[in-house]
Design a protein around this motif. Structure first.
Motif, PDB file in Angstrom:
ATOM      1  N   ASP A 190      17.836  15.258  -9.248  1.00  0.00           N
ATOM      2  CA  ASP A 190      17.691  13.786  -9.222  1.00  0.00           C
ATOM      3  C   ASP A 190      17.465  13.285  -7.800  1.00  0.00           C
ATOM      4  O   ASP A 190      16.638  12.395  -7.565  1.00  0.00           O
ATOM      5  N   ARG A 191      18.220  13.859  -6.851  1.00  0.00           N
ATOM      6  CA  ARG A 191      18.026  13.446  -5.453  1.00  0.00           C
ATOM      7  C   ARG A 191      16.613  13.794  -4.987  1.00  0.00           C
ATOM      8  O   ARG A 191      15.956  12.991  -4.302  1.00  0.00           O
ATOM      9  N   ILE A 192      16.153  14.984  -5.360  1.00  0.00           N
ATOM     10  CA  ILE A 192      14.802  15.397  -4.957  1.00  0.00           C
ATOM     11  C   ILE A 192      13.759  14.477  -5.569  1.00  0.00           C
ATOM     12  O   ILE A 192      12.791  14.078  -4.905  1.00  0.00           O
ATOM     13  N   ASN A 193      13.958  14.121  -6.856  1.00  0.00           N
ATOM     14  CA  ASN A 193      13.003  13.211  -7.510  1.00  0.00           C
ATOM     15  C   ASN A 193      13.006  11.839  -6.829  1.00  0.00           C
ATOM     16  O   ASN A 193      11.942  11.213  -6.679  1.00  0.00           O
ATOM     17  N   MET A 194      14.207  11.365  -6.428  1.00  0.00           N
ATOM     18  CA  MET A 194      14.279  10.091  -5.709  1.00  0.00           C
ATOM     19  C   MET A 194      13.520  10.169  -4.386  1.00  0.00           C
ATOM     20  O   MET A 194      12.785   9.247  -4.008  1.00  0.00           O
ATOM     21  N   ILE A 196      11.068  12.239  -3.731  1.00  0.00           N
ATOM     22  CA  ILE A 196       9.641  12.331  -4.043  1.00  0.00           C
ATOM     23  C   ILE A 196       9.076  10.953  -4.369  1.00  0.00           C
ATOM     24  O   ILE A 196       7.983  10.578  -3.903  1.00  0.00           O
ATOM     25  N   ASP A 197       9.841  10.178  -5.182  1.00  0.00           N
ATOM     26  CA  ASP A 197       9.377   8.818  -5.521  1.00  0.00           C
ATOM     27  C   ASP A 197       9.253   7.949  -4.272  1.00  0.00           C
ATOM     28  O   ASP A 197       8.293   7.183  -4.122  1.00  0.00           O
ATOM     29  N   GLU A 198      10.254   8.086  -3.395  1.00  0.00           N
ATOM     30  CA  GLU A 198      10.213   7.288  -2.169  1.00  0.00           C
ATOM     31  C   GLU A 198       9.039   7.691  -1.291  1.00  0.00           C
ATOM     32  O   GLU A 198       8.349   6.841  -0.721  1.00  0.00           O
ATOM     33  N   GLN A 202       4.837   6.080   0.118  1.00  0.00           N
ATOM     34  CA  GLN A 202       4.402   6.117   1.511  1.00  0.00           C
ATOM     35  C   GLN A 202       3.138   6.933   1.709  1.00  0.00           C
ATOM     36  O   GLN A 202       2.585   6.948   2.817  1.00  0.00           O
ATOM     37  N   ILE A 203       2.668   7.596   0.636  1.00  0.00           N
ATOM     38  CA  ILE A 203       1.514   8.490   0.789  1.00  0.00           C
ATOM     39  C   ILE A 203       0.267   7.719   1.188  1.00  0.00           C
ATOM     40  O   ILE A 203      -0.459   8.104   2.125  1.00  0.00           O
ATOM     41  N   GLU A 204      -0.032   6.582   0.448  1.00  0.00           N
ATOM     42  CA  GLU A 204      -1.263   5.839   0.726  1.00  0.00           C
ATOM     43  C   GLU A 204      -1.290   5.279   2.148  1.00  0.00           C
ATOM     44  O   GLU A 204      -2.268   5.514   2.875  1.00  0.00           O
ATOM     45  N   PRO A 205      -0.239   4.554   2.598  1.00  0.00           N
ATOM     46  CA  PRO A 205      -0.288   4.087   3.995  1.00  0.00           C
ATOM     47  C   PRO A 205      -0.293   5.223   5.002  1.00  0.00           C
ATOM     48  O   PRO A 205      -0.935   5.139   6.046  1.00  0.00           O
ATOM     49  N   LEU A 206       0.409   6.314   4.678  1.00  0.00           N
ATOM     50  CA  LEU A 206       0.403   7.463   5.582  1.00  0.00           C
ATOM     51  C   LEU A 206      -0.973   8.110   5.637  1.00  0.00           C
ATOM     52  O   LEU A 206      -1.414   8.567   6.704  1.00  0.00           O
ATOM     53  N   GLU A 207      -1.658   8.134   4.477  1.00  0.00           N
ATOM     54  CA  GLU A 207      -3.014   8.697   4.453  1.00  0.00           C
ATOM     55  C   GLU A 207      -3.962   7.854   5.298  1.00  0.00           C
ATOM     56  O   GLU A 207      -4.783   8.379   6.057  1.00  0.00           O
ATOM     57  N   SER A 208      -3.847   6.515   5.157  1.00  0.00           N
ATOM     58  CA  SER A 208      -4.671   5.619   5.969  1.00  0.00           C
ATOM     59  C   SER A 208      -4.362   5.797   7.449  1.00  0.00           C
ATOM     60  O   SER A 208      -5.277   5.875   8.286  1.00  0.00           O
ATOM     61  N   ALA A 209      -3.072   5.861   7.762  1.00  0.00           N
ATOM     62  CA  ALA A 209      -2.686   6.059   9.160  1.00  0.00           C
ATOM     63  C   ALA A 209      -3.166   7.405   9.677  1.00  0.00           C
ATOM     64  O   ALA A 209      -3.571   7.529  10.844  1.00  0.00           O
ATOM     65  N   SER A 210      -3.169   8.419   8.799  1.00  0.00           N
ATOM     66  CA  SER A 210      -3.637   9.745   9.196  1.00  0.00           C
ATOM     67  C   SER A 210      -5.123   9.725   9.524  1.00  0.00           C
ATOM     68  O   SER A 210      -5.567  10.313  10.517  1.00  0.00           O
TER      69      SER A 210
END
Length: 291
Positions: A190-194, A196-198, A202-210
Protein backbone atom coordinates in the motif's frame (compact mmCIF):
# COMPACT_ATOMS: atom_id res chain seq x y z
CA UNK A 1 11.91 -36.09 27.86
CA UNK A 2 11.08 -34.93 31.38
CA UNK A 3 11.85 -32.10 33.78
CA UNK A 4 15.05 -33.03 35.59
CA UNK A 5 15.59 -30.00 37.80
CA UNK A 6 13.89 -26.73 38.78
CA UNK A 7 15.81 -23.88 40.39
CA UNK A 8 13.88 -20.98 41.90
CA UNK A 9 15.39 -17.89 43.47
CA UNK A 10 13.40 -14.93 44.88
CA UNK A 11 10.33 -15.86 42.82
CA UNK A 12 7.08 -15.03 44.62
CA UNK A 13 7.12 -16.74 48.04
CA UNK A 14 10.49 -18.45 47.49
CA UNK A 15 12.81 -15.95 49.18
CA UNK A 16 15.68 -18.45 49.35
CA UNK A 17 17.15 -20.32 46.45
CA UNK A 18 15.68 -23.82 46.16
CA UNK A 19 16.53 -26.77 43.93
CA UNK A 20 13.87 -29.35 43.07
CA UNK A 21 15.48 -32.49 41.62
CA UNK A 22 13.12 -34.78 39.70
CA UNK A 23 13.38 -38.01 37.73
CA UNK A 24 11.31 -39.94 35.22
CA UNK A 25 9.37 -41.64 38.01
CA UNK A 26 8.24 -38.35 39.58
CA UNK A 27 4.48 -38.19 40.15
CA UNK A 28 3.64 -34.94 41.91
CA UNK A 29 4.21 -32.43 44.70
CA UNK A 30 1.81 -32.49 47.64
CA UNK A 31 1.48 -30.13 50.55
CA UNK A 32 -1.00 -28.01 52.55
CA UNK A 33 -2.64 -24.88 51.24
CA UNK A 34 -0.27 -21.93 51.10
CA UNK A 35 2.87 -24.07 50.91
CA UNK A 36 3.73 -22.76 47.43
CA UNK A 37 2.60 -25.58 45.11
CA UNK A 38 0.86 -23.16 42.75
CA UNK A 39 3.90 -20.89 42.80
CA UNK A 40 5.99 -23.79 41.45
CA UNK A 41 3.53 -24.13 38.55
CA UNK A 42 3.67 -20.37 38.01
CA UNK A 43 7.48 -20.54 38.03
CA UNK A 44 7.43 -23.22 35.32
CA UNK A 45 4.99 -21.22 33.18
CA UNK A 46 7.00 -18.05 33.79
CA UNK A 47 10.38 -19.50 32.82
CA UNK A 48 8.81 -20.89 29.64
CA UNK A 49 7.86 -17.34 28.64
CA UNK A 50 4.46 -16.55 30.13
CA UNK A 51 3.70 -12.83 29.53
CA UNK A 52 0.26 -12.54 31.13
CA UNK A 53 0.42 -10.93 34.57
CA UNK A 54 -3.11 -12.17 35.25
CA UNK A 55 -2.17 -15.79 34.46
CA UNK A 56 0.71 -15.52 36.92
CA UNK A 57 -1.74 -14.20 39.56
CA UNK A 58 0.15 -10.92 39.84
CA UNK A 59 -1.50 -7.52 40.23
CA UNK A 60 0.30 -4.64 38.52
CA UNK A 61 3.31 -5.82 36.53
CA UNK A 62 5.91 -8.52 35.94
CA UNK A 63 8.00 -7.17 38.81
CA UNK A 64 5.27 -8.52 41.14
CA UNK A 65 6.76 -12.01 40.76
CA UNK A 66 9.89 -10.82 42.63
CA UNK A 67 9.90 -11.62 46.34
CA UNK A 68 8.38 -8.53 47.98
CA UNK A 69 9.90 -9.06 51.43
CA UNK A 70 8.48 -9.78 54.87
CA UNK A 71 8.89 -8.59 58.45
CA UNK A 72 12.14 -10.51 58.75
CA UNK A 73 13.38 -10.43 55.14
CA UNK A 74 14.19 -7.54 52.80
CA UNK A 75 12.64 -7.54 49.33
CA UNK A 76 14.75 -8.92 46.48
CA UNK A 77 15.85 -6.90 43.44
CA UNK A 78 15.68 -9.78 40.97
CA UNK A 79 13.93 -13.08 40.49
CA UNK A 80 15.18 -16.02 38.47
CA UNK A 81 13.90 -19.46 37.55
CA UNK A 82 15.69 -22.16 35.58
CA UNK A 83 14.32 -25.44 34.38
CA UNK A 84 16.42 -28.34 33.06
CA UNK A 85 14.99 -30.94 30.66
CA UNK A 86 16.43 -34.40 30.19
CA UNK A 87 16.77 -34.58 26.42
CA UNK A 88 18.43 -37.96 26.09
CA UNK A 89 15.58 -39.07 23.78
CA UNK A 90 16.17 -36.00 21.56
CA UNK A 91 12.59 -34.79 21.94
CA UNK A 92 13.91 -31.25 21.72
CA UNK A 93 15.73 -30.16 18.54
CA UNK A 94 19.04 -29.77 20.38
CA UNK A 95 22.36 -31.60 20.36
CA UNK A 96 22.53 -31.50 24.17
CA UNK A 97 21.30 -34.33 26.41
CA UNK A 98 20.28 -31.67 28.94
CA UNK A 99 18.61 -28.38 27.97
CA UNK A 100 18.39 -25.59 30.55
CA UNK A 101 16.12 -22.58 30.16
CA UNK A 102 16.51 -19.64 32.53
CA UNK A 103 14.62 -16.38 32.92
CA UNK A 104 15.64 -13.37 35.01
CA UNK A 105 13.62 -10.24 35.77
CA UNK A 106 14.64 -7.14 37.77
CA UNK A 107 12.58 -4.41 39.41
CA UNK A 108 13.90 -1.94 36.81
CA UNK A 109 11.96 -3.89 34.17
CA UNK A 110 14.84 -5.75 32.52
CA UNK A 111 13.79 -9.20 31.36
CA UNK A 112 16.35 -11.72 30.07
CA UNK A 113 16.21 -15.29 28.75
CA UNK A 114 19.04 -17.82 28.64
CA UNK A 115 19.31 -21.10 26.80
CA UNK A 116 22.08 -23.35 28.14
CA UNK A 117 23.61 -20.26 29.80
CA UNK A 118 23.65 -18.29 26.55
CA UNK A 119 21.49 -15.20 26.27
CA UNK A 120 18.66 -15.65 23.77
CA UNK A 121 15.23 -14.37 22.74
CA UNK A 122 11.84 -15.62 23.86
CA UNK A 123 11.21 -16.59 20.24
CA UNK A 124 14.20 -18.96 20.39
CA UNK A 125 12.68 -20.72 23.40
CA UNK A 126 9.25 -20.91 21.77
CA UNK A 127 10.76 -22.36 18.60
CA UNK A 128 12.62 -24.95 20.67
CA UNK A 129 9.56 -26.10 22.63
CA UNK A 130 6.75 -25.76 20.08
CA UNK A 131 7.15 -29.26 18.62
CA UNK A 132 7.60 -30.96 22.01
CA UNK A 133 4.22 -30.13 23.58
CA UNK A 134 6.16 -28.41 26.38
CA UNK A 135 5.43 -24.77 25.67
CA UNK A 136 3.53 -22.59 28.13
CA UNK A 137 0.33 -22.84 26.01
CA UNK A 138 0.33 -26.64 25.79
CA UNK A 139 -1.88 -28.81 27.98
CA UNK A 140 1.06 -30.20 29.94
CA UNK A 141 0.33 -27.28 32.29
CA UNK A 142 -3.30 -27.08 33.44
CA UNK A 143 -4.20 -24.42 36.09
CA UNK A 144 -6.62 -25.14 38.92
CA UNK A 145 -9.69 -23.74 37.14
CA UNK A 146 -8.85 -25.04 33.62
CA UNK A 147 -10.63 -28.40 33.98
CA UNK A 148 -13.87 -26.66 34.94
CA UNK A 149 -13.51 -24.35 31.90
CA UNK A 150 -12.95 -27.34 29.61
CA UNK A 151 -16.07 -29.07 30.90
CA UNK A 152 -18.28 -25.97 30.85
CA UNK A 153 -17.20 -24.35 27.58
CA UNK A 154 -19.30 -24.38 24.44
CA UNK A 155 -18.59 -27.12 21.85
CA UNK A 156 -16.86 -24.60 19.56
CA UNK A 157 -14.56 -23.54 22.41
CA UNK A 158 -13.87 -27.13 23.43
CA UNK A 159 -12.92 -27.84 19.85
CA UNK A 160 -10.23 -25.16 20.07
CA UNK A 161 -8.92 -26.76 23.29
CA UNK A 162 -8.84 -30.25 21.74
CA UNK A 163 -7.10 -28.92 18.66
CA UNK A 164 -4.42 -27.35 20.87
CA UNK A 165 -4.06 -30.57 22.85
CA UNK A 166 -3.75 -32.50 19.58
CA UNK A 167 -0.66 -30.53 18.65
CA UNK A 168 -1.93 -27.96 16.16
CA UNK A 169 -0.57 -25.13 18.32
CA UNK A 170 2.65 -24.83 16.33
CA UNK A 171 0.69 -24.59 13.09
CA UNK A 172 -1.57 -21.92 14.56
CA UNK A 173 1.47 -19.96 15.69
CA UNK A 174 3.12 -20.31 12.28
CA UNK A 175 -0.13 -19.24 10.67
CA UNK A 176 -0.31 -16.18 12.94
CA UNK A 177 3.29 -15.28 12.10
CA UNK A 178 2.59 -15.78 8.38
CA UNK A 179 -0.54 -13.61 8.62
CA UNK A 180 1.44 -10.90 10.42
CA UNK A 181 4.13 -11.01 7.74
CA UNK A 182 1.43 -10.97 5.06
CA UNK A 183 -0.22 -7.99 6.75
CA UNK A 184 3.10 -6.14 6.87
CA UNK A 185 3.64 -7.01 3.21
CA UNK A 186 0.21 -5.61 2.32
CA UNK A 187 1.04 -2.45 4.26
CA UNK A 188 4.33 -2.14 2.39
CA UNK A 189 2.53 -2.70 -0.93
CA UNK A 190 0.00 0.00 0.00
CA UNK A 191 2.83 2.40 0.83
CA UNK A 192 4.52 1.60 -2.48
CA UNK A 193 1.25 2.15 -4.36
CA UNK A 194 0.82 5.50 -2.59
CA UNK A 195 4.35 6.49 -3.60
CA UNK A 196 3.68 5.36 -7.17
CA UNK A 197 0.44 7.37 -7.28
CA UNK A 198 2.21 10.40 -5.90
CA UNK A 199 5.05 10.06 -8.39
CA UNK A 200 2.61 9.48 -11.25
CA UNK A 201 1.21 13.00 -10.78
CA UNK A 202 4.75 14.33 -11.07
CA UNK A 203 5.69 12.44 -14.24
CA UNK A 204 4.20 14.95 -16.74
CA UNK A 205 5.77 18.10 -15.21
CA UNK A 206 9.01 16.20 -14.65
CA UNK A 207 8.97 15.06 -18.28
CA UNK A 208 8.46 18.66 -19.44
CA UNK A 209 11.21 19.85 -17.13
CA UNK A 210 13.45 17.05 -18.41
CA UNK A 211 12.95 18.13 -22.04
CA UNK A 212 13.72 21.74 -21.12
CA UNK A 213 16.78 20.58 -19.24
CA UNK A 214 17.98 18.64 -22.30
CA UNK A 215 17.46 21.67 -24.58
CA UNK A 216 19.20 23.89 -22.04
CA UNK A 217 22.12 21.48 -21.84
CA UNK A 218 22.44 21.32 -25.65
CA UNK A 219 22.30 25.12 -25.99
CA UNK A 220 24.75 25.51 -23.13
CA UNK A 221 27.18 23.11 -24.84
CA UNK A 222 26.80 25.06 -28.11
CA UNK A 223 27.36 28.36 -26.28
CA UNK A 224 30.44 26.95 -24.61
CA UNK A 225 31.74 25.83 -28.03
CA UNK A 226 31.14 29.32 -29.47
CA UNK A 227 32.75 30.95 -26.44
CA UNK A 228 35.79 28.71 -26.82
CA UNK A 229 36.01 29.48 -30.57
CA UNK A 230 35.80 33.22 -29.85
CA UNK A 231 38.43 32.95 -27.17
CA UNK A 232 40.72 31.06 -29.55
CA UNK A 233 40.15 33.68 -32.26
CA UNK A 234 40.77 36.54 -29.83
CA UNK A 235 43.96 34.90 -28.59
CA UNK A 236 45.15 34.34 -32.18
CA UNK A 237 44.42 37.95 -33.14
CA UNK A 238 46.12 39.17 -29.97
CA UNK A 239 49.21 37.08 -30.70
CA UNK A 240 49.40 38.40 -34.27
CA UNK A 241 48.95 41.99 -33.07
CA UNK A 242 51.55 41.39 -30.40
CA UNK A 243 54.05 40.13 -32.98
CA UNK A 244 53.44 43.24 -35.15
CA UNK A 245 53.83 45.55 -32.17
CA UNK A 246 56.99 43.78 -31.08
CA UNK A 247 58.40 44.14 -34.61
CA UNK A 248 57.49 47.85 -34.65
CA UNK A 249 59.04 48.26 -31.23
CA UNK A 250 62.27 46.66 -32.41
CA UNK A 251 62.27 48.90 -35.54
CA UNK A 252 61.66 52.07 -33.54
CA UNK A 253 64.26 51.00 -31.01
CA UNK A 254 66.85 50.73 -33.80
CA UNK A 255 65.79 54.05 -35.28
CA UNK A 256 65.98 55.68 -31.88
CA UNK A 257 69.45 54.27 -31.41
CA UNK A 258 70.54 55.67 -34.78
CA UNK A 259 68.95 59.01 -33.95
CA UNK A 260 70.76 59.04 -30.64
CA UNK A 261 74.05 58.42 -32.40
CA UNK A 262 73.40 61.27 -34.89
CA UNK A 263 72.34 63.56 -32.07
CA UNK A 264 75.52 62.83 -30.15
CA UNK A 265 77.59 63.44 -33.29
CA UNK A 266 75.84 66.73 -33.99
CA UNK A 267 76.23 67.82 -30.38
CA UNK A 268 79.98 67.14 -30.66
CA UNK A 269 80.19 69.19 -33.88
CA UNK A 270 78.25 72.01 -32.23
CA UNK A 271 80.62 72.00 -29.26
CA UNK A 272 83.54 72.05 -31.69
CA UNK A 273 82.09 74.97 -33.56
CA UNK A 274 81.43 76.77 -30.27
CA UNK A 275 85.07 76.31 -29.29
CA UNK A 276 86.24 77.55 -32.67
CA UNK A 277 83.89 80.55 -32.37
CA UNK A 278 85.31 81.36 -28.95
CA UNK A 279 88.86 81.16 -30.36
CA UNK A 280 87.89 83.34 -33.28
CA UNK A 281 86.36 85.96 -30.98
CA UNK A 282 89.50 85.94 -28.85
CA UNK A 283 91.62 86.46 -31.98
CA UNK A 284 89.53 89.40 -33.10
CA UNK A 285 89.66 90.91 -29.64
CA UNK A 286 93.47 90.65 -29.55
CA UNK A 287 93.80 92.27 -32.99
CA UNK A 288 91.64 95.17 -31.84
CA UNK A 289 93.82 95.72 -28.82
CA UNK A 290 96.97 95.92 -30.96
CA UNK A 291 95.59 98.72 -33.14
Amino acid sequence: MYIKEIKINSFKSFADKININLDSNFTGIVGPNGSGKSNIVDAIKWVLGEQSVKTLRASSGMSDVIFSGSKSRNPSNTASVSITFDNSDNSLPSNYNEVTIRRVVSRSGENEYYLNNEKCRLKDINDLLVDSFSSRESFNIIPQNKIEEILSDKPEERRVIFEEAAGVLKYKRRKEEALKKLSRTHENVDRINMIIDELSTQIEPLESASKKAIIYKENKEKLESVDIALMVKDITNFNETLKIKEADKEKYTLELAESSKLSIKKDAEIEKLKLEGIKFEELISSLRDEH
